[in-house]
Design an enzyme around this catalytic site. Structure first.
Site, PDB file in Angstrom:
ATOM      1  CB  THR A  21    -117.624  45.074   1.606  1.00  0.00           C
ATOM      2  OG1 THR A  21    -118.218  44.662   0.383  1.00  0.00           O
ATOM      3  CG2 THR A  21    -118.702  45.472   2.590  1.00  0.00           C
ATOM      4  CG  LEU A  24    -110.357  51.325  -4.547  1.00  0.00           C
ATOM      5  CD1 LEU A  24    -108.920  51.399  -5.037  1.00  0.00           C
ATOM      6  CD2 LEU A  24    -111.277  51.977  -5.569  1.00  0.00           C
ATOM      7  CG  ASP A  95    -127.969  42.541  -6.276  1.00  0.00           C
ATOM      8  OD1 ASP A  95    -127.031  43.049  -6.927  1.00  0.00           O
ATOM      9  OD2 ASP A  95    -128.540  41.489  -6.597  1.00  0.00           O
ATOM     10  CG  HIS A 192    -104.050  55.611  -8.509  1.00  0.00           C
ATOM     11  ND1 HIS A 192    -104.258  54.588  -9.383  1.00  0.00           N
ATOM     12  CD2 HIS A 192    -102.906  55.308  -7.855  1.00  0.00           C
ATOM     13  CE1 HIS A 192    -103.288  53.693  -9.263  1.00  0.00           C
ATOM     14  NE2 HIS A 192    -102.452  54.114  -8.332  1.00  0.00           N
ATOM     15  CG  HIS A 254    -101.609  54.345 -14.026  1.00  0.00           C
ATOM     16  ND1 HIS A 254    -102.705  55.094 -13.712  1.00  0.00           N
ATOM     17  CD2 HIS A 254    -101.811  53.137 -13.452  1.00  0.00           C
ATOM     18  CE1 HIS A 254    -103.545  54.368 -12.984  1.00  0.00           C
ATOM     19  NE2 HIS A 254    -103.024  53.176 -12.814  1.00  0.00           N
TER      20      HIS A 254
HETATM   21  C1  BG6 Z   1    -103.961  50.272 -11.022  1.00  0.00           C
HETATM   22  C2  BG6 Z   1    -103.836  48.998 -11.813  1.00  0.00           C
HETATM   23  O1  BG6 Z   1    -104.560  51.269 -11.802  1.00  0.00           O
HETATM   24  O2  BG6 Z   1    -102.659  50.710 -10.606  1.00  0.00           O
HETATM   25  C3  BG6 Z   1    -103.153  47.939 -10.986  1.00  0.00           C
HETATM   26  O3  BG6 Z   1    -105.128  48.550 -12.198  1.00  0.00           O
HETATM   27  C4  BG6 Z   1    -101.832  48.436 -10.439  1.00  0.00           C
HETATM   28  O4  BG6 Z   1    -102.955  46.759 -11.741  1.00  0.00           O
HETATM   29  C5  BG6 Z   1    -101.996  49.790  -9.747  1.00  0.00           C
HETATM   30  O5  BG6 Z   1    -101.359  47.488  -9.502  1.00  0.00           O
HETATM   31  C6  BG6 Z   1    -100.633  50.394  -9.406  1.00  0.00           C
HETATM   32  O6  BG6 Z   1    -100.811  51.531  -8.615  1.00  0.00           O
HETATM   33  P1  BG6 Z   1     -99.649  52.043  -7.641  1.00  0.00           P
HETATM   34  O7  BG6 Z   1    -100.130  53.351  -7.130  1.00  0.00           O
HETATM   35  O8  BG6 Z   1     -99.517  51.000  -6.569  1.00  0.00           O
HETATM   36  O9  BG6 Z   1     -98.413  52.139  -8.485  1.00  0.00           O
END
Ligand code: BG6
Length: 497
Positions: A21, A24, A95, A192, A254
């Site tokens: 829920t 994300l 939980d 991601h 990232h």
């Molecule tokens: C996440 C961070 O990994 O990436 C966030 O924890 C950030 O703080 C997000 O906002 C940014 O992802 P994107 O794909 O929107 O650039």
């Protein structure tokens, strides 16, 4: 715009989202599943169980997801298309901080499998607060040993969100907890950004173009800039963010992945192991720029008003912005500064890499004898790789201004991916979920990469005492603190936007 369907055969499975829920799930995972479903990319026997703390019926849960999808998916909302996917979604209240919940969770999944997923393949997605990762991994393990009988032959994979630990030590203990329950090959560690199309395109642009590959080194490149800017603040993530900051939230994952892809050695063959090894070697060679002292090479910033955000300490010094000047200690890159910056509440959302080539010094004399004005500062070649919001590649080169005698002006070649192919690249989460169902790991971080990245970040903190570094205030909607501009202007450079 809807993309052309390109169905692949995937094995039937049950996806169990812990944190079903949460934000994300609503903003990213449910829209990704909807898009995959519309494109015919989910296996016919796919089903999903959302696990959450709140009491609600499956019907209520489906309606909440429908609303979230209609708000966040780039596919147009389509009630009719949603109905068959909605039927495959259930909700389980539990939980997950309570070990006693796990036998019940296991039982529920087992019953669900009997009616919907006879193969018994299970994909767990940990979309919960990071402090719950270790107990969740452990409890999934306990449940495994005490309920072996209820498992069928199928595979069990786990997708785990970043942050993977908050430093080297916590990352190692999380990894240990996960590996006690799952084989490493079944652990899908998410960064991601590795699901973003343009990141993979960078490798192609670098290595499959004769005009770029031979120039990708310190003889021809002056500096490299990597920017990931966001125009939103920390939202409702204060309690996580205030303990974390931009360096650990964004740089450790990232931006280092982007840097690794931009700067790694060419893989001798197109194998995943080789790409990972080359990225690892690159991350191991990253250092803070050795000259001028850390205060000039690391700039922390904080947006005005951050201290009033929910769940943020009153006098917090946590950085919402960081700019770094890094060096890569190998023969390809010695002497080339890599400038990285990321921040919240900046002027616009964008992620891009800009390669600034050296000025063509050797040819100045020829240009001067041809009567051209080479001192006007525009003699730059810039290659910009745009990852978001729009994807594309822009190359800036120099031409003589038409109708002028001696004026040199910049011109650009601009490739816009969406204009050329009339498609949006799949959202990162779509690719990642589909890959995990396929058992394909190329777009996930390896444990070794995560470990090296933490070694680097912890090392920078320890060597330079960054914990006490002052965060410079900046105004929301700007490009960050003036000190970050100074970092480049002191070298006669500027940040490219
Ligand atoms: C996440 C961070 O990994 O990436 C966030 O924890 C950030 O703080 C997000 O906002 C940014 O992802 P994107 O794909 O929107 O650039």
């Amino acid at each position: 715009m809807r993309r052309g369907a390109n169905p692949v055969t995937l094995e039937d499975c049950t996806m169990v989202i812990f944190g079903g829920t949460g934000d994300l799930t609503k903003r990213k995972l449910a829209p990704a599943l909807f898009n995959l479903h519309i494109e015919g990319k989910l296996p016919p026997g796919f089903s999903m169980i959302g696990v959450g703390r709140k009491e609600k019926s499956s019907n209520q849960y489906r309606s909440e997801l429908a609303k979230a999808i209609s708000e966040h998916s780039f596919e147009t909302w389509d009630e009719e298309a949603w109905a068959p996917l909605a039927e495959k979604i259930d909700y389980l209240q539990a939980d997950i901080e309570e070990p006693a919940s796990y036998p019940r969770i296991r039982e529920y999944i087992a019953e669900h499998n009997t009616s919907r997923n006879p193969l018994g393949n299970e994909l767990y997605y940990l979309a919960v607060s990071p402090h719950l990762f270790p107990p969740l991994a452990e409890n999934l393990g306990l449940e495994k040993t005490s309920h072996t009988g209820s498992f069928t032959q199928g595979w069990r994979r786990v997708m785990i969100e970043k942050p993977f630990g908050s430093n080297l030590e916590t990352a190692r203990s999380l990894n240990k907890a996960l590996c006690a329950t799952f084989d490493d090959q079944n652990i899908y560690r998410i960064d991601h950004y590795l699901g973003k199309e343009m990141l993979h395109n960078i490798l192609v642009v670098r290595f499959i173009n004769t005009v770029f590959e031979p120039l990708w080194n310190n003889t021809y490149i002056d500096n490299v800039q990597i920017t990931v800017a966001e125009n939103e603040g920390i939202g409702n993530r204060g309690s996580y963010y205030d303990r974390t900051g931009a360096m650990r939230d964004m740089i450790q994952s990232h931006l280092l992945q982007m840097l690794a892809v931009v700067a790694m050695e060419p893989p001798a063959k197109a194998s995943l192991d080789e790409v990972i090894n080359n990225k690892l070697s690159l991350i191991s060679a990253v250092r803070l720029w050795p000259e001028n002292g850390p205060a000039r090479n690391v700039i922390f910033g904080q947006y005005e008003g951050y201290n009033q955000e929910n769940d943020v300490k009153e006098n917090s010094t946590t950085e919402t912005y960081v700019a770094l000047k890094l060096a890569i200690d190998n023969s390809r890159w010695r002497g080339v500064p890599f400038y990285l910056r990321t921040g919240k509440l900046l002027q616009e959302k964008q992620a891009r890499v800009t390669i600034q080539f050296k000025k063509p010094a050797g040819h100045h004399s020829a240009a001067i004898s041809a009567g051209l004005d080479v001192e006007n500062g525009n003699l730059l070649n810039l290659l910009t790789l745009k990852m978001q919001p729009s994807e594309g590649i822009v190359f800036q080169f120099n031409i003589k201004k038409p109708a002028s005698v001696d004026e040199i002006v910049p011109a650009t070649m601009d490739f816009c991916q969406q204009c050329a192919f009339q498609i949006n690249s799949p959202e990162a989460y779509e690719l990642l979920i589909a890959d995990a169902i396929k058992g394909e790991k190329a777009r996930f971080s390896s444990w070794e990469e995560i470990e090296k990245a933490w070694q680097l970040i912890d090392g920078i903190y320890e060597c330079y005492g960054l914990s006490g570094l002052k965060s410079h205030l900046y105004k929301p909607g700007t490009w960050g603190p003036a000190e970050a501009e100074d970092m480049l202007s002191a070298q006669g450079l500027q940040w490219w936007v």
